[in-house]
Design a protein around this motif. Structure first.
Motif, PDB file in Angstrom:
ATOM      1  N   UNK A 203     -17.614 -21.618  18.115  1.00  0.00           N
ATOM      2  CA  UNK A 203     -19.081 -21.516  18.094  1.00  0.00           C
ATOM      3  C   UNK A 203     -19.462 -20.211  18.759  1.00  0.00           C
ATOM      4  N   UNK A 204     -20.430 -19.509  18.166  1.00  0.00           N
ATOM      5  CA  UNK A 204     -20.951 -18.251  18.700  1.00  0.00           C
ATOM      6  C   UNK A 204     -22.463 -18.383  18.784  1.00  0.00           C
ATOM      7  N   UNK A 205     -23.032 -17.942  19.888  1.00  0.00           N
ATOM      8  CA  UNK A 205     -24.485 -17.997  20.073  1.00  0.00           C
ATOM      9  C   UNK A 205     -24.955 -16.701  20.707  1.00  0.00           C
ATOM     10  N   UNK A 206     -26.011 -16.118  20.146  1.00  0.00           N
ATOM     11  CA  UNK A 206     -26.627 -14.960  20.786  1.00  0.00           C
ATOM     12  C   UNK A 206     -28.130 -15.148  20.793  1.00  0.00           C
ATOM     13  N   UNK A 207     -28.725 -15.096  21.977  1.00  0.00           N
ATOM     14  CA  UNK A 207     -30.176 -15.186  22.140  1.00  0.00           C
ATOM     15  C   UNK A 207     -30.670 -13.886  22.750  1.00  0.00           C
ATOM     16  N   UNK A 208     -31.654 -13.276  22.109  1.00  0.00           N
ATOM     17  CA  UNK A 208     -32.134 -11.959  22.500  1.00  0.00           C
ATOM     18  C   UNK A 208     -33.645 -11.999  22.673  1.00  0.00           C
ATOM     19  N   UNK A 209     -34.092 -12.037  23.919  1.00  0.00           N
ATOM     20  CA  UNK A 209     -35.524 -11.914  24.229  1.00  0.00           C
ATOM     21  C   UNK A 209     -35.785 -10.451  24.545  1.00  0.00           C
ATOM     22  N   UNK A 210     -36.077  -9.676  23.517  1.00  0.00           N
ATOM     23  CA  UNK A 210     -36.173  -8.223  23.646  1.00  0.00           C
ATOM     24  C   UNK A 210     -37.615  -7.780  23.899  1.00  0.00           C
TER      25      UNK A 210
ATOM     26  N   UNK B  64     -16.894 -22.848  11.689  1.00  0.00           N
ATOM     27  CA  UNK B  64     -17.384 -22.091  12.845  1.00  0.00           C
ATOM     28  C   UNK B  64     -18.822 -21.657  12.570  1.00  0.00           C
ATOM     29  N   UNK B  65     -19.705 -21.934  13.518  1.00  0.00           N
ATOM     30  CA  UNK B  65     -21.125 -21.623  13.353  1.00  0.00           C
ATOM     31  C   UNK B  65     -21.536 -20.543  14.338  1.00  0.00           C
ATOM     32  N   UNK B  66     -22.212 -19.518  13.837  1.00  0.00           N
ATOM     33  CA  UNK B  66     -22.747 -18.446  14.683  1.00  0.00           C
ATOM     34  C   UNK B  66     -24.264 -18.467  14.583  1.00  0.00           C
ATOM     35  N   UNK B  67     -24.944 -18.648  15.710  1.00  0.00           N
ATOM     36  CA  UNK B  67     -26.410 -18.704  15.743  1.00  0.00           C
ATOM     37  C   UNK B  67     -26.953 -17.463  16.424  1.00  0.00           C
ATOM     38  N   UNK B  68     -27.962 -16.865  15.807  1.00  0.00           N
ATOM     39  CA  UNK B  68     -28.542 -15.617  16.300  1.00  0.00           C
ATOM     40  C   UNK B  68     -30.059 -15.788  16.410  1.00  0.00           C
ATOM     41  N   UNK B  69     -30.644 -15.386  17.534  1.00  0.00           N
ATOM     42  CA  UNK B  69     -32.102 -15.377  17.677  1.00  0.00           C
ATOM     43  C   UNK B  69     -32.531 -14.042  18.271  1.00  0.00           C
ATOM     44  N   UNK B  70     -33.517 -13.423  17.632  1.00  0.00           N
ATOM     45  CA  UNK B  70     -34.067 -12.156  18.128  1.00  0.00           C
ATOM     46  C   UNK B  70     -35.582 -12.287  18.230  1.00  0.00           C
ATOM     47  N   UNK B  71     -36.094 -12.060  19.430  1.00  0.00           N
ATOM     48  CA  UNK B  71     -37.529 -12.146  19.679  1.00  0.00           C
ATOM     49  C   UNK B  71     -37.987 -10.865  20.348  1.00  0.00           C
TER      50      UNK B  71
END
Length: 406
Positions: A152-159, A227-234
């Motif tokens: 599992x891959x997770x990336x959270x980006x509060x930019x 395998x699940x990769x979740x990406x969030x960009x804000x």
């Protein structure tokens, strides 16, 4: 030249904005590379940067390509111009170092990759995470067997949007490609590198400001093997409130890496006695574990490992079909010098990417962030954009990628 030494690779830069200044500052004194000229339609910007580095200031890419001392082209212009400039440089027999994204559409990125293959020239995309010591360390720990391949891959980006006014080109998909393309490609590529596989499909969501642009997107990307990769960009925060987290689930271990230019990683793991001893040796291997060619350490990098023996039962534990006796708990920290070192790490990662260009040209090897990496990232980004627009999961077009693989 005596001793068989090779002359430095002459590189010409096109696009003399603020990012170009950053890249050239990072490249100063890099062995095997020499800045030959700079170019920009703005004579003022070109002259300022040219004078700063003591090289000719030109008006266009075409003028750069007329110079015999320009063997490679560094593209630091807005995203929508990347593909055409890269193709022109490759057709003129030049190697290319391209700021991300490689292009704003999969079709254009495929055209660039195909041209690089046809021309037999090196193309490196500035996917700086490929050259970050912490991500490289995670790959090495996986190769050593201390970390299982991530499931599992997770990336959270509060930019930050603090400097992105309503008229900024970032918000215009015609210029930037949209958030997934302009920014998300870094992390689609990082997931591909860390997971070791090409993505299969993607679902996505986009959130628009009331009467304004899309400023928040998320994507769930499926990789082979479940395998699940979740990406969030804000892009919704003040500079001081920015935060980013990359998380990898290794089953019996977890890695957390903070910052979009990462400077700290924390790993927690359950292991047996043999694994505990291997973890305890890591602080002695800090130089090897964090090594990236072209990335000069500053001397304040460190690794600490704490093992709590018999923190859990020795009875066999099972998760997702994997069964092991892992009574010992490990807590490891890999640090590149803390937050004050983030600008240094960013600059050195760019320098390492340029080092990779020189090495690939001189030794005939494939660079870490090659044309296929750039194409794959754009393909996922465009599929995510379409999925968000339509509400329908999209496949990632691998046959196209395979055809242009170098």
């Amino acid at each position: 030249m005596s001793g068989g030494a090779r002359a430095p690779l002459g590189i010409g830069l096109v696009g003399c904005g603020g990012f170009a200044e950053f890249v050239l500052d990072a490249a100063v004194g890099l062995p095997g590379l020499r800045l030959a000229a700079v170019a920009d339609p703005s004579a003022e910007r070109a002259a300022r940067l040219g004078e700063r580095h003591g090289v000719p200031a030109l008006a266009s890419l075409e003028e750069l390509l007329e110079r015999d001392d320009v063997e490679a082209v560094l593209i630091a212009t807005p995203p929508a111009t990347h593909a055409a400039m890269a193709v022109a440089a490759l057709r003129a027999g030049r190697h290319v170092f391209c700021e991300k994204p490689l292009a704003t559409t999969t079709e254009d990125a495929a055209r660039v990759a195909a041209e690089a293959r046809r021309a037999g020239r090196v193309l490196v995309v500035d996917h700086v995470l490929r050259y970050n010591p912490l991500l490289r360390a995670v790959q090495r720990l996986t190769e050593r067997g201390l970390l299982a391949p991530a499931r599992r891959f997770l990336f959270e980006n509060d930019a930050s949007d603090q400097d992105l006014g309503p008229d900024h080109w970032f918000w215009d998909p015609a210029h930037s490609g949209g958030i997934f393309v302009e920014h998300g490609v870094h992390f689609f590529d990082a997931a591909r590198a860390l997971l070791g596989s090409d993505p299969v499909s993607v679902r996505a969501t986009a959130v628009r400001r009331p009467d304004g642009p899309v400023d928040m997107v998320s994507a769930d990307v499926v990789h082979p093997g479940g395998v699940l990769a979740s990406h969030l960009h804000s892009f919704t925060h003040a500079h001081r409130a920015e935060r980013q987290l990359m998380r990898l689930d290794h089953g019996f271990a977890e890695t957390r890496i903070s910052g979009w230019i990462p400077v700290r990683a924390e790993i927690s793991a359950w292991t047996d006695e043999e694994g505990a001893r291997e973890w305890e040796r890591l602080p002695q291997l800090v130089d090897d574990l964090l090594a990236v060619e072209g990335f000069l350490p500053h001397g304040e990098e460190w690794i600490t490992v704490r093992v709590e023996r018999d923190a859990g039962s020795s009875a066999r534990a099972r998760g997702r079909g994997e069964e092991r006796s892992v009574p010992h708990r490990v807590h490891a920290v890999l640090d590149l010098g803390g937050e004050p070192r983030k600008p240094y790490v960013y600059a050195r990662s760019v320098r390492a990417a340029l080092t990779d260009l020189v090495r690939a040209v001189r030794e005939g090897v494939v660079p870490q962030a090659d044309a296929v990496s750039g194409l794959t990232a754009v393909a996922v980004a465009e599929a995510a954009t379409v999925a968000a627009d339509t509400g329908v999961a999209q496949p990632v077009p691998h046959p196209l990628i395979e055809e242009t693989s170098v």
